[in-house]
Design an enzyme around this catalytic site. Structure first.
Site, short mmCIF file in Angstrom:
data_model
loop_
_atom_site.label_atom_id
_atom_site.label_comp_id
_atom_site.label_asym_id
_atom_site.label_seq_id
_atom_site.Cartn_x
_atom_site.Cartn_y
_atom_site.Cartn_z
N SER A 15 1.04 -1.16 -0.03
CA SER A 15 0.09 -0.06 0.04
C SER A 15 0.97 1.23 0.07
CB SER A 15 -1.10 -0.08 1.25
OG SER A 15 -0.38 0.13 2.36
N ARG A 67 23.60 -14.16 2.19
CA ARG A 67 22.94 -12.95 1.99
C ARG A 67 23.63 -12.17 1.40
NH1 ARG A 67 21.48 -9.52 7.41
NH2 ARG A 67 23.62 -8.88 7.54
N ILE A 94 16.11 -7.97 6.86
CA ILE A 94 17.32 -7.10 7.40
C ILE A 94 18.16 -6.95 6.37
CG2 ILE A 94 18.84 -6.78 9.19
CD1 ILE A 94 17.01 -8.06 11.26
N HIS A 111 8.51 3.23 8.87
CA HIS A 111 8.31 2.37 9.93
C HIS A 111 7.06 2.69 10.72
CE1 HIS A 111 9.66 -0.67 12.98
NE2 HIS A 111 9.50 0.45 13.88
N GLU A 176 1.19 7.04 7.26
CA GLU A 176 2.12 6.67 6.41
C GLU A 176 2.18 7.07 5.01
OE1 GLU A 176 3.17 2.41 6.99
OE2 GLU A 176 2.36 2.28 8.97
#
Ligand code: GAR
Length: 199
Positions: A15, A67, A94, A111, A176
């Site tokens: 969104s 990673r 992360i 956030h 947000e």
């Protein structure tokens, strides 16, 4: 006006991604969305991006041996899109230090908390469990520490009697969607000097 090229990284419904795409349709918006990358092939946001004619890619970290290899491949994709700015929008991985440092000052995140309070996951439930009276959301630069980078914009939202994590997160999501396009506008237009904020 040269518009900055922006990639959005998502993991889910997208969104926030959608409001950035809508904002960038305005002719005077200083950024264009050139690609959306997801770490989940099933992220509903990918299909939304495709409906807008935006390039997409999905990469599952589990398919990579490390990673670093996963993030090197993300970098190759972002470079192929000639990206100037990366927006994390519900990207629930992360990121490693090398990747973060490569985009230092050019990567921002949204956030759902009043950072530096409530870094990490389940922020709405944790605020309610603590009996918090105020919650909110923050757009911030991404630095190697989780949810630690300098804030660009932040909005407070009161916690109401009877709030559940769902009702609280729904009210915060509205905010947000207001501040993320505004923060990207500030960064892309050069009105916000990342160097000054980060040093
Ligand atoms: C948003 O609420 C965003 O703030 C949060 O995930 C949601 C993604 O929703 N991000 C984090 O918790 C990052 N730590 P969306 O996919 O609809 O934008």
């Amino acid at each position: 006006m040269t518009r900055k090229k922006v990639a959005i990284l998502i993991s889910g419904r997208g969104s926030n991604m959608s409001v950035l795409i809508e904002a960038a349709k305005a002719p005077d918006y200083p950024a264009e969305i050139v690609g959306v990358l997801s770490n989940r092939a099933a992220a509903p946001g990918l299909e939304i991006a495709q409906q807008h004619g935006i390039a997409t890619a999905s990469l599952a970290q589990s398919k990579f041996l490390s990673r670093d290899m996963f993030e090197d491949t993300m970098t190759q994709i972002l470079e192929s899109w000639e990206v100037d700015i990366v927006c994390l929008a519900g990207f629930m991985r992360i990121l490693g230090e090398d990747f973060v440092n490569r985009w230092q000052g050019r990567m921002i995140n949204i956030h759902p908390s009043l950072l530096p309070d409530y870094r990490g996951l389940d922020t709405h439930a944790r605020v309610l469990a603590d009996g918090g009276k105020v919650h909110g959301c923050t757009v911030h630069f991404v630095t190697p520490g989780l949810d630690e980078g300098p804030a660009i914009l932040q909005v407070q939202v009161p916690v109401l009697p009877g709030d559940t994590p769902e009702t609280l997160s729904a009210r915060i999501l509205i905010e947000e969607h207001r501040i993320y396009p505004e923060a990207l506008r500030l960064l892309a237009s050069g009105d916000l000097s990342a160097d000054k904020v980060l040093n």
